[in-house]
Design a protein around this motif. Structure first.
Motif, short mmCIF file in Angstrom:
data_model
loop_
_atom_site.label_atom_id
_atom_site.label_comp_id
_atom_site.label_asym_id
_atom_site.label_seq_id
_atom_site.Cartn_x
_atom_site.Cartn_y
_atom_site.Cartn_z
N ALA A 18 15.74 -18.31 20.41
CA ALA A 18 15.93 -19.72 20.81
C ALA A 18 15.60 -20.63 19.63
CB ALA A 18 15.04 -20.05 22.01
N ARG A 61 7.99 -27.87 11.60
CA ARG A 61 8.00 -27.00 12.79
C ARG A 61 9.10 -27.36 13.77
NH1 ARG A 61 2.46 -27.25 12.30
NH2 ARG A 61 2.31 -28.96 13.78
N ALA A 62 9.90 -26.36 14.16
CA ALA A 62 10.88 -26.59 15.21
C ALA A 62 10.14 -26.69 16.54
CB ALA A 62 11.88 -25.44 15.26
N PHE A 106 12.38 -27.31 22.46
CA PHE A 106 13.57 -26.54 22.80
C PHE A 106 13.20 -25.50 23.86
CE2 PHE A 106 12.41 -22.64 20.55
CZ PHE A 106 11.44 -23.12 19.69
N GLU A 159 12.01 -15.81 22.16
CA GLU A 159 11.60 -17.12 21.65
C GLU A 159 12.10 -17.35 20.23
OE1 GLU A 159 7.43 -17.76 22.47
OE2 GLU A 159 7.80 -17.73 24.63
N HIS A 181 -4.85 -20.74 13.94
CA HIS A 181 -3.90 -20.82 15.06
C HIS A 181 -3.71 -19.41 15.63
CE1 HIS A 181 -0.33 -22.19 17.26
NE2 HIS A 181 0.30 -21.11 16.81
N ARG A 227 1.72 -27.34 5.54
CA ARG A 227 2.19 -27.56 6.92
C ARG A 227 3.63 -27.12 7.12
NH1 ARG A 227 5.03 -31.05 10.22
NH2 ARG A 227 4.05 -31.49 12.23
N ARG A 253 1.78 -23.54 8.30
CA ARG A 253 1.73 -23.89 9.73
C ARG A 253 3.14 -24.17 10.26
NH1 ARG A 253 -2.04 -27.20 7.36
NH2 ARG A 253 -1.27 -29.16 8.22
N ARG A 291 3.69 -28.14 26.11
CA ARG A 291 3.37 -27.35 24.91
C ARG A 291 1.91 -26.84 24.99
NH1 ARG A 291 5.72 -32.06 22.96
NH2 ARG A 291 3.90 -32.79 21.79
N MET A 292 1.71 -25.67 24.42
CA MET A 292 0.36 -25.09 24.38
C MET A 292 0.09 -24.57 22.97
SD MET A 292 -1.34 -21.96 24.09
CE MET A 292 -0.20 -20.67 24.55
N ARG A 293 -1.11 -24.81 22.49
CA ARG A 293 -1.54 -24.13 21.25
C ARG A 293 -3.00 -23.72 21.43
NH1 ARG A 293 -4.04 -28.33 18.10
NH2 ARG A 293 -3.34 -30.34 18.88
N GLY A 303 0.96 -20.02 20.52
CA GLY A 303 1.57 -21.27 20.96
C GLY A 303 2.79 -20.98 21.79
N ALA A 304 3.19 -21.95 22.58
CA ALA A 304 4.38 -21.78 23.40
C ALA A 304 4.83 -23.15 23.87
CB ALA A 304 4.09 -20.89 24.60
N GLU A 305 6.10 -23.26 24.22
CA GLU A 305 6.54 -24.52 24.78
C GLU A 305 7.75 -24.34 25.68
OE1 GLU A 305 9.06 -27.20 21.99
OE2 GLU A 305 7.41 -26.44 20.81
N1 COA Z 1 1.17 -22.50 13.50
C1 COA Z 1 0.00 -22.93 12.98
N2 COA Z 1 -0.63 -24.07 13.39
C2 COA Z 1 -0.03 -24.79 14.35
C3 COA Z 1 1.21 -24.40 14.91
C4 COA Z 1 1.81 -23.20 14.46
N3 COA Z 1 2.97 -22.73 14.99
N4 COA Z 1 1.56 -25.32 15.84
C5 COA Z 1 0.58 -26.24 15.85
N5 COA Z 1 -0.39 -25.93 14.97
C6 COA Z 1 -1.68 -26.63 14.73
C7 COA Z 1 -1.63 -27.36 13.39
O1 COA Z 1 -2.92 -27.46 12.87
C8 COA Z 1 -1.12 -28.73 13.79
O2 COA Z 1 -1.44 -29.74 12.85
P1 COA Z 1 -0.37 -30.13 11.71
O3 COA Z 1 0.72 -30.89 12.40
O4 COA Z 1 -1.13 -30.90 10.71
O5 COA Z 1 0.15 -28.82 11.17
C9 COA Z 1 -1.79 -28.95 15.12
O6 COA Z 1 -1.84 -27.64 15.73
C10 COA Z 1 -1.05 -29.90 16.04
O7 COA Z 1 0.33 -29.55 16.03
P2 COA Z 1 1.40 -30.16 17.03
O8 COA Z 1 2.76 -29.99 16.42
O9 COA Z 1 0.99 -31.52 17.46
O10 COA Z 1 1.26 -29.15 18.25
P3 COA Z 1 1.99 -29.14 19.64
O11 COA Z 1 0.93 -28.88 20.63
O12 COA Z 1 2.88 -30.31 19.79
O13 COA Z 1 2.97 -27.83 19.54
C11 COA Z 1 3.50 -25.48 19.35
C12 COA Z 1 2.42 -26.57 19.27
C13 COA Z 1 2.82 -24.16 19.01
C14 COA Z 1 4.06 -25.41 20.79
C15 COA Z 1 4.67 -25.78 18.37
O14 COA Z 1 4.15 -26.04 17.09
C16 COA Z 1 5.62 -24.60 18.23
O15 COA Z 1 5.45 -23.71 17.39
N6 COA Z 1 6.69 -24.60 19.06
C17 COA Z 1 7.67 -23.49 19.11
C18 COA Z 1 7.19 -22.48 20.13
C19 COA Z 1 8.30 -21.55 20.55
O16 COA Z 1 8.64 -20.61 19.89
N7 COA Z 1 8.88 -21.86 21.71
C20 COA Z 1 9.94 -21.02 22.25
C21 COA Z 1 10.61 -21.76 23.39
S1 COA Z 1 11.91 -20.76 24.07
#
Ligand code: COA
Ligand code: AMP
Length: 272
Positions: A177, A144-145, A148, A174, A20, A141, A122, A11-13, A23-25
């Motif tokens: 998904a 958050r999905a 995946f 994305e 913010h 907050r 968020r 995961r990246m943020r 982000g991506a994962e």
């Molecule tokens: N929007 C705003 N802030 C976000 C954020 C988002 N989408 N995701 C993380 N943050 C910030 C928040 O401050 C968060 O603190 P909180 O839990 O109190 O809100 C903090 O970063 C830590 O979040 P965390 O869930 O531990 O981050 P992570 O590094 O595990 O995951 C993402 C970050 C962006 C990858 C995840 O949140 C996400 O959105 N995943 C979906 C991405 C996607 O579309 N993938 C497609 C795959 S095909």
């Protein structure tokens, strides 16, 4: 079928101060991690605004089993203007079983900024599909999905199908998904989304009967309000079960659905 044992959540943020930026994962086997990280760094740096922090997380799924699902069908509904797009979205939500009052509440929250302070959240709101009551414990907050990804084969197929419709941006792949994972949540009824990014006006509505319906104009030019509403049937699942699934359950989208477009005025087709 792909071997899902031994997958690792990468995961990246990226943020600038408290903001913010991107982000991506992915869910990948160990040898793919370095390639994925390079792509994530490219994405984090490619934004106009340089991040002052990039957080990378590499986390084995340990003993959690991975669920494999099929993506929702996608309909690119080329409706014109915000009012017509929103009418289409409302109709689809109501047909899926969201009460009219809950639909109105969701639109109102997304328009004024659904967080406690009136800005973007968020994560997503989780709403009772019958009453519109908000169920997420933290209204800034949300939920958050996460955890995946597409399988390699499904990714190639969906990229090709979406490109045929002119949908080449990674956002659409994305979001599809993400919406597909959400649609398998316990008690799921429907979802409504448009971005809080002022430069991006498209949004979608998703439900099992309609699939993922993309609408080009869910808000006015330059508007910075947006967010996500996930509607659930609270008789089937409570917020803790929904949250656990959305945040923790690893899901691979290993097959695509049908992808098509329709011109303006075809909203009824989305629910037939
Ligand atoms: N929007 C705003 N802030 C976000 C954020 C988002 N989408 N995701 C993380 N943050 C910030 C928040 O401050 C968060 O603190 P909180 O839990 O109190 O809100 C903090 O970063 C830590 O979040 P965390 O869930 O531990 O981050 P992570 O590094 O595990 O995951 C993402 C970050 C962006 C990858 C995840 O949140 C996400 O959105 N995943 C979906 C991405 C996607 O579309 N993938 C497609 C795959 S095909
Ligand atoms: P975006 O399309 O990325 O602009 O996201 C639109 C809105 O969806 C954001 O304002 C958040 O409220 C919410 N959101 C962002 N990431 C997630 C996620 N991983 N799961 C659920 N909701 C999210």
């Amino acid at each position: 079928m792909r071997d899902t044992s031994g997958l690792i959540s990468v995961r990246m943020r990226a943020a600038s101060g408290a903001r913010h930026l991107s982000g991506a994962e992915r869910l990948v086997p160990f040898p793919h991690i370095s390639t994925v990280i390079q792509k994530f760094l490219d994405r984090a740096w490619s934004k106009g605004l340089l991040p002052d922090q990039i957080v990378l997380t590499i986390e084995p799924l340990a003993d959690r089993s991975v669920i494999e699902i099929q993506a929702l069908d996608l309909l690119d509904l080329r409706e014109e203007g915000v009012a017509r797009c929103r009418d289409a979205a409302s109709g689809i939500l109501r047909s899926a079983g969201v009460a009219p009052q809950a639909v109105l509440q969701a639109f109102s929250f997304l328009d004024r900024g659904p967080s406690e302070t009136g800005g973007a959240m968020r994560g997503a709101m989780v709403m009772n599909a019958l009453t519109g009551e908000r169920l997420e414990p933290d209204r800034s907050r949300g939920v958050r999905a996460s955890r995946f990804d597409w399988s390699d084969d499904a990714f190639l197929s969906i990229a090709e199908q979406l490109a045929r419709l002119g949908l080449t941006h990674f956002r659409t792949r994305e979001a599809l998904a993400l919406a597909s994972k959400i649609s398998f949540a316990p008690g799921f009824v429907a979802e409504l989304c448009w971005s809080d990014d002022p430069g991006y006006r498209a949004g979608y509505v998703a439900s099992r009967p309609s699939g993922y319906v993309r609408l080009p104009f869910m808000k006015e030019e330059g508007a910075s309000s947006g967010g996500r509403a996930v509607f659930i049937d609270t008789k089937q699942a409570d917020i803790s079960i929904v949250t656990e699934y959305l945040e923790q359950q690893p899901v691979i989208v290993n097959a695509i659905g049908k992808c098509r477009n329709e011109g303006a005025g075809a909203a009824a087709l989305a629910v037939s």
